[in-house]
Structures are given as C-alpha cells and as structure tokens.
Design an enzyme around this catalytic site. Structure first.
Site, PDB file in Angstrom:
ATOM      1  N   LYS A 149     -28.219  47.877 -25.707  1.00 31.23           N
ATOM      2  CA  LYS A 149     -27.070  48.782 -25.734  1.00 31.23           C
ATOM      3  C   LYS A 149     -27.273  50.087 -26.511  1.00 31.23           C
ATOM      4  O   LYS A 149     -26.490  51.020 -26.367  1.00 31.23           O
ATOM      5  CB  LYS A 149     -25.851  48.064 -26.339  1.00 31.23           C
ATOM      6  CG  LYS A 149     -25.289  46.978 -25.462  1.00 31.23           C
ATOM      7  CD  LYS A 149     -24.437  47.559 -24.348  1.00 31.23           C
ATOM      8  CE  LYS A 149     -24.258  46.624 -23.201  1.00 31.23           C
ATOM      9  NZ  LYS A 149     -24.933  47.023 -21.974  1.00 31.23           N
ATOM     10  N   PRO A 181     -31.228  44.933 -30.646  1.00 31.30           N
ATOM     11  CA  PRO A 181     -31.629  45.335 -29.286  1.00 31.30           C
ATOM     12  C   PRO A 181     -31.353  44.289 -28.207  1.00 31.30           C
ATOM     13  O   PRO A 181     -31.511  44.584 -27.018  1.00 31.30           O
ATOM     14  CB  PRO A 181     -33.144  45.573 -29.415  1.00 31.30           C
ATOM     15  CG  PRO A 181     -33.560  44.838 -30.632  1.00 31.30           C
ATOM     16  CD  PRO A 181     -32.388  44.800 -31.549  1.00 31.30           C
ATOM     17  N   HIS A 200     -32.785  46.867 -11.121  1.00 34.48           N
ATOM     18  CA  HIS A 200     -32.736  45.412 -11.276  1.00 34.48           C
ATOM     19  C   HIS A 200     -31.334  44.891 -10.970  1.00 34.48           C
ATOM     20  O   HIS A 200     -30.369  45.331 -11.573  1.00 34.48           O
ATOM     21  CB  HIS A 200     -33.143  45.011 -12.696  1.00 34.48           C
ATOM     22  CG  HIS A 200     -34.628  45.029 -12.893  1.00 34.48           C
ATOM     23  ND1 HIS A 200     -35.258  44.405 -13.945  1.00 34.48           N
ATOM     24  CD2 HIS A 200     -35.615  45.582 -12.150  1.00 34.48           C
ATOM     25  CE1 HIS A 200     -36.552  44.571 -13.840  1.00 34.48           C
ATOM     26  NE2 HIS A 200     -36.803  45.301 -12.779  1.00 34.48           N
ATOM     27  N   TYR A 235     -23.266  43.607 -19.816  1.00 34.73           N
ATOM     28  CA  TYR A 235     -24.683  44.018 -19.783  1.00 34.73           C
ATOM     29  C   TYR A 235     -24.842  45.296 -18.974  1.00 34.73           C
ATOM     30  O   TYR A 235     -25.616  46.183 -19.338  1.00 34.73           O
ATOM     31  CB  TYR A 235     -25.531  42.887 -19.197  1.00 34.73           C
ATOM     32  CG  TYR A 235     -27.015  43.072 -19.371  1.00 34.73           C
ATOM     33  CD1 TYR A 235     -27.637  42.782 -20.586  1.00 34.73           C
ATOM     34  CD2 TYR A 235     -27.811  43.538 -18.324  1.00 34.73           C
ATOM     35  CE1 TYR A 235     -29.006  42.958 -20.756  1.00 34.73           C
ATOM     36  CE2 TYR A 235     -29.183  43.707 -18.476  1.00 34.73           C
ATOM     37  CZ  TYR A 235     -29.769  43.413 -19.696  1.00 34.73           C
ATOM     38  OH  TYR A 235     -31.128  43.583 -19.866  1.00 34.73           O
ATOM     39  N   TYR A 256     -34.964  36.616 -20.713  1.00 33.22           N
ATOM     40  CA  TYR A 256     -34.576  36.401 -22.107  1.00 33.22           C
ATOM     41  C   TYR A 256     -34.739  34.910 -22.404  1.00 33.22           C
ATOM     42  O   TYR A 256     -34.080  34.084 -21.761  1.00 33.22           O
ATOM     43  CB  TYR A 256     -33.107  36.785 -22.316  1.00 33.22           C
ATOM     44  CG  TYR A 256     -32.826  38.276 -22.272  1.00 33.22           C
ATOM     45  CD1 TYR A 256     -32.610  38.929 -21.059  1.00 33.22           C
ATOM     46  CD2 TYR A 256     -32.743  39.026 -23.447  1.00 33.22           C
ATOM     47  CE1 TYR A 256     -32.335  40.292 -21.019  1.00 33.22           C
ATOM     48  CE2 TYR A 256     -32.460  40.393 -23.415  1.00 33.22           C
ATOM     49  CZ  TYR A 256     -32.267  41.019 -22.193  1.00 33.22           C
ATOM     50  OH  TYR A 256     -31.991  42.358 -22.155  1.00 33.22           O
TER      51      TYR A 256
END
Ligand code: RFL
Ligand code: PHB
Length: 390
Positions: free
Chosen positions: A296, A292, A72, A384, A200
């Site tokens: 990580k 979550p 991704h 990220y 998200y």
C-alpha cells in the site's frame, strides 16, 4: 529565487505531484538530497493499484507502464503446503499492475526533464522557514552555495526520515506507531518468477513472498529477525529458506541465481495527524508508513498526491482554499483504512516471537476463511486492489 510550490523530495510522491502541477500550469521546484542515480537504485514497491495507474495516466506517464507492466487478476496464499487463489476478476472485477517503483520514478523523472521543470539534486541543509505565514521559504545548500526559495506552499514529499515532518511544531502533530519485531529480507534476481502471480506464504518458519518485476526478473522476500544483517544471508541460505517456507510445488519451481540486490527493511505502521501545518502539506511516507505486506505504501503516496493536486488546482484556478482545507481529512480517511488492512494482513501472515499454538491455529483459520469464503475473499480483493479515491 521564487516559485509557487516547493516540493521537498524526488521520490514517487514528489515527482507525481510535480508532473500534475506542471500539467495544471503551476510552477514548482523539486529539492532532493540524493543524486538521481541513488533515487533510481532503490528497490521498493512493485504493485500498482488501478487508481495509481489512472493517476500516472493523468500525469502522462503511463505509456511504458501499459507496455511493460504485468496485469495480475489474482493472488495466491500459501499455507498448509498448498496454494489457495483469490480471483480479483470474480470477486471485484479488477486487477493490479506489477511495475516497479524504480520504473515509475524513472518515467516521472524523464517526464520532468522533458518538461524542462526545475529540480535540484544533491542538496543539503534543507530548512523550512516562516511556515505560519502566507510566504514560507526554503533554504538549502547546492553546489557549494547557500540558496533560498520563496514560495506560496510547501509539499513535504521527503519520506519518513525527511525534514518536513520534524519542521511541524511538536504540539501540533499527533503520531501513532506500531513497530513490528521482525523485518523483510528482500532479494532481486534475474531469474523467471516461480509462479505467474504473487504468492504470500505463511509458514511455521515465518512469512515469505514471491513477487516479480518482469517475466525474467523475480523479487522474493523472507521474514527475518531485526538483528540480522545481509552478511549473514549468503544467496544459498536465502534460496534454501525461501523454499522451506513454500508449498512443494512452488518451491520446486523457484529458479535460483545470483542476487543483484539484497536488503533488509524493518516493518512499521505509523501515522502523523494532521497532514497539514498552515502552508506545509505532508505527503506519502513523510506522513505515514505501512508495513509492505499489503503493498500500500506507494499507492497511498499516489492517493495523497491526487487529493493535494486537486487542492492546488482549485486554489490557483479559483482562489478557493476548499480542496486544500479538505486535504488532510480526506487523505487520512483513506490512509487509516490502508493502515488497518496492512496491519491485519501482517498479523495474519507473520510469525510473532510470542506466538503460541493457539494463535497459530487462529492464523490458519483466518487464512482458511479468507480463501474459502466468497465474502472474505471479496473484502480482501476490494482492499488489495485499492479503495476509491473519493
Ligand atoms: P520516498 O520514496 O521515501 O521519497 C522521499 C524522497 O525524499 C528525499 N529526501 C529529501 N529531499 C530533500 N530534503 C530532505 N531533507 C530530504 N530527506 C529525504 C529522499 O532521498 C527520497 O528520495 O517517499 P514517497 O515519495 O512518499 O514514496 C513512498 C514509497 O516510496 C513507499 O511508500 C513504498 O516504497 C512502500 N513500499 C511499497 N508500496 C507499495 O505501494 N507497494 C509495494 O509493493 C511496496 N513494497 C515498499 C515495498 C517499501 C519497501 N521498503 C524498502 C521500505 C517493499 C519494500 C521492501
Ligand atoms: C514487491 O514486489 O516488492 C512487493 C509486492 C507485494 C508486496 C510487497 C512488495 O506486498
């Protein structure tokens, strides 16, 4: 029985460490309370940082990941009924790989079995002895017998509820904790994902996440009250709630189907310092928990393993304690940065019980800034995708 290192726990951290030690020619035995099937049945993480992928490559366990993992190059935030994309290639020239923790664990378990390395599953009464000496011991019960392993080091890879952390004298450990007033209700279903990248969503009704395991298997989450139970969430209620928190375009593309797994996970931030007590090293969830939201947990377990494996290899190759002495400070420096990122992202995306109009406007301003400022997007992407293991 005697070994060089006892690894307590056969989750991703224990198995990754076991595989690296095997490649370095260091003898280790894995002890696990659950059965292999139970460990493989737990649905957890899905996002691998590049450094985690590299570690799995080093462990010789990345062949299927490269074949089946989904690369991704961006992620989407959904708020104000719109999706806003952050491009990883443009911002930091990187990517993540979507590959389930279950698959990582399965690949590592197979590699361990193929290597003929020793593991004991379904053990109980695991007790750590003589931690303040150079010859610690681990006692346990297996197959109706009381057994004991003598070793040189112990790696506590036994998760948040394991026996390793409580074996450290209370006065030695300092713990830091934040418990969040909500949980995540997760559903796994054999339906194509609503969107090709992760979404998200921050909504008045609460957080939602569209994730996946493959092009035909979706993983979705919605924020829920801690008191909820999965009985109160039949599939139809879940799908309706998920759609209500997404922008219209994504909501229309959610394909529903029977859930094949459904669970509620509480959210917590936690760190225990130091991550070492003499010859015991705490690794992964045994030492720290992140909510979550930042994806990580598994990746931090992997970076801990990278530092510790290096320490063990230096010790056995050169009899040097340098790498082992550096383990806790090096790991904690990276852990705290991931704690910061995960707590921040959690605070921006979730609905808090005491939230008023002002704090909601601040969340929306933060999300707007994050997705429109090149610098803010790059800072998000850098975290990220994972900070370097230095
Ligand atoms: P684990 O996986 O908990 O494994 C510990 C193992 O130790 C065993 N054990 C014992 N064995 C022997 N003796 C004892 N006394 C023992 N006590 C316990 C347990 O049975 C178990 O098999 O810890 P490890 O290896 O440190 O791995 C950590 C990760 O599992 C965890 O951080 C991640 O799953 C967190 N996480 C995510 N991490 C990511 O990097 N990306 C994600 O996208 C992501 N999503 C998630 C997540 C965790 C979630 N939940 C359910 C907590 C999503 C969710 C919903
Ligand atoms: C998942 O796919 O389970 C997942 C993905 C991203 C997260 C958390 C969980 O931030």
């Amino acid at each position: 029985m005697r070994t060089q290192i006892v690894i307590i726990g056969s989750g991703p951290s224990g198995l990754m460490l076991g595989q690296l030690l095997h490649l370095y020619g260091i003898h280790a035995v894995v002890l696990e309370t659950r059965s292999r099937e139970y460990v493989l049945g737990r649905i957890r993480a899905g996002v691998l940082e590049q450094t985690t992928v590299q570690l799995l490559e080093r462990a010789g366990c990345a062949e299927r990941l490269h074949r089946e993992g989904l690369v991704h190059a961006g992620v989407e935030f959904c708020f104000d009924d719109r999706r806003h994309r952050i491009d990883f290639k443009e911002t930091v020239n990187g990517s993540v790989v979507i590959y389930g923790q279950t698959e990582v664990t399965s690949d590592l378990m197979n590699a361990r079995a193929n290597a003929g390395a020793e593991s004991f599953y379904e053990v109980d009464n695991v007790v750590l002895h003589d931690l303040d000496t150079v010859a610690p011991r681990v006692a346990f019960r297996h197959g109706g017998k009381n057994l004991e392993l003598q070793c040189e080091f112990i790696a506590g890879c036994d998760g948040f509820h394991g026996v390793s952390r409580p074996s450290v004298p209370q006065k030695v450990l300092k713990t830091f904790e934040r418990v969040y007033p909500f949980g995540w209700l997760g559903v796994l279903a054999d339906v194509p994902p609503a969107h090709e990248e992760l979404v998200y969503a921050s909504h008045e009704r609460g957080f939602a996440l569209c994730s996946m395991r493959s092009r035909s298997r979706s993983r979705y989450y919605v924020q829920c009250p801690l008191e909820d139970s999965i009985q109160g969430w039949p599939d139809q209620r879940f799908w309706d709630e998920l759609r209500s928190r997404l922008d219209t375009d994504t909501a229309d593309r959610v394909v529903t189907g029977p859930s094949i797994e459904k669970s509620i996970a509480p959210l917590r931030s936690f760190v225990a310092e130091p991550m070492r007590f003499n010859r015991l090293f705490l690794v992964g969830d045994a030492a720290h928990i992140v909510p979550p939201t930042g994806a990580k947990g598994l990746n931090l377990a992997a970076s801990d393993v990278a530092y510790l494996a290096q320490g063990f290899s230096e010790y056995y190759a050169h009899k040097s304690m340098r790498g082992l002495d550096l383990y806790s400070p090096r790991a904690l420096a990276r852990v705290w940065k991931a704690e910061r990122f995960s707590a921040w992202l959690t605070s921006v995306l979730h609905r808090f019980p005491d939230q008023d109009g002002f704090s909601r406007r601040l969340q929306l301003a933060e999300l707007n800034y994050l997705t429109t400022s090149r610098n803010a997007s790059a800072s998000f992407a850098e975290n990220y995708l994972g900070l370097p293991i230095d």
